[in-house]
Design an enzyme around this catalytic site. Structure first.
Site, mmCIF file in Angstrom:
data_model
loop_
_atom_site.group_PDB
_atom_site.id
_atom_site.type_symbol
_atom_site.label_atom_id
_atom_site.label_comp_id
_atom_site.label_asym_id
_atom_site.label_seq_id
_atom_site.Cartn_x
_atom_site.Cartn_y
_atom_site.Cartn_z
ATOM 1 N N THR A 1 0.854 -1.176 0.000
ATOM 2 C CA THR A 1 0.000 0.000 0.000
ATOM 3 C C THR A 1 0.890 1.227 0.000
ATOM 4 O O THR A 1 1.974 1.197 0.591
ATOM 5 C CB THR A 1 -0.923 0.036 1.233
ATOM 6 N N CYS B 1 -1.370 4.950 -5.638
ATOM 7 C CA CYS B 1 -2.228 4.095 -4.824
ATOM 8 C C CYS B 1 -2.233 2.756 -5.536
ATOM 9 O O CYS B 1 -2.378 2.703 -6.761
ATOM 10 C CB CYS B 1 -3.642 4.671 -4.720
#
Length: 231
Positions: A83, A196
């Site tokens: 992430t 992202c």
């Protein structure tokens, strides 16, 4: 081959991409039936997401620090946090273990510098686009960062949480994202970071003439190179 420790689940949609890419890259580099040696700890994203929007980063760091200790205990020789946003607590995770963490912003910056990019657009969650933990790290590498305007940031953030993290890929959102990419290029970005790990599910390099830097792809490649002792 070193054993990779993956900390995922944020969201599992992108974590499965990490798993696939890492194994494909090991197979491509070593041939035959080779696959990656790895340990995966997947968190419940609902808990993390709630704490993110409450601003309780200390608590998120404690959850991920515990996850890091688990994969270290299971034999991981280094960590990959699957992430971008949660690299905000990277230092807290690093303090919880003895093995190294491969930072996604450093991996991305290395590729940008290899390509001679000095000004780059950044897409991601609001946290990634607006706070210094990520863009500041890129700036430390001598890379200028351009972020979308306020309304565009709201759009990008909303699509990530309300669509991509829930497995929804919508054509309207894709068009809107590509408009944001184009606007960043018009403002001087030589390329755009998909900052992202879910954004690569929505837009790819084939969709635009603007150079896209998919952090999931970049991070997975670095993990494999590190596991094979090539960096």
């Amino acid at each position: 081959m070193k054993t990779i420790g993956l900390i995922g689940g944020m969201s599992w949609e992108s974590t499965q991409t990490y798993y696939r890419l890492i194994n494909q890259k090991v197979r491509d580099k070593l041939g035959g039936l080779h696959s990656a040696k790895l340990v995966l700890y997947s968190v419940d994203f609902t808990e993390i997401e709630a704490l993110q929007h409450q601003g309780d980063w200390q608590a998120t760091g404690e959850i991920l620090g515990s996850a890091a200790q688990s994969v270290e205990s299971a034999g991981a020789e280094f960590l990959v946090l699957c992430t971008n946003t949660m690299h905000k607590v990277a230092s807290q995770i690093e303090r919880s273990v003895k093995v190294p963490l491969l930072h996604i912003a450093d991996a991305t910056a290395n590729v940008l510098k290899q390509d001679g990019v000095t000004s780059v657009g950044l897409l991601g969650t609001r946290f990634t686009m607006e706070q210094t933990f990520y863009l500041g790290r890129l700036q430390e590498h001598g890379i200028g960062v351009i972020v979308p305007d306020e309304s565009q940031r709201e759009l990008v953030h909303s699509v990530i949480y309300n669509e991509l993290c829930q497995g929804m890929v919508k054509s309207d959102s894709k068009s809107e994202y590509l408009d944001v990419v184009a606007s960043l290029a018009e403002r001087g970005a030589q390329g755009v970071i998909l900052g992202c790990t879910e954004i690569g599910l929505l837009i790819q390099s084939s969709d635009t003439e603007v150079k896209l830097y998919d952090t999931t792809e970049i991070h997975a490649e670095q993990a494999v190179q590190y596991a094979l002792g090539r960096i």
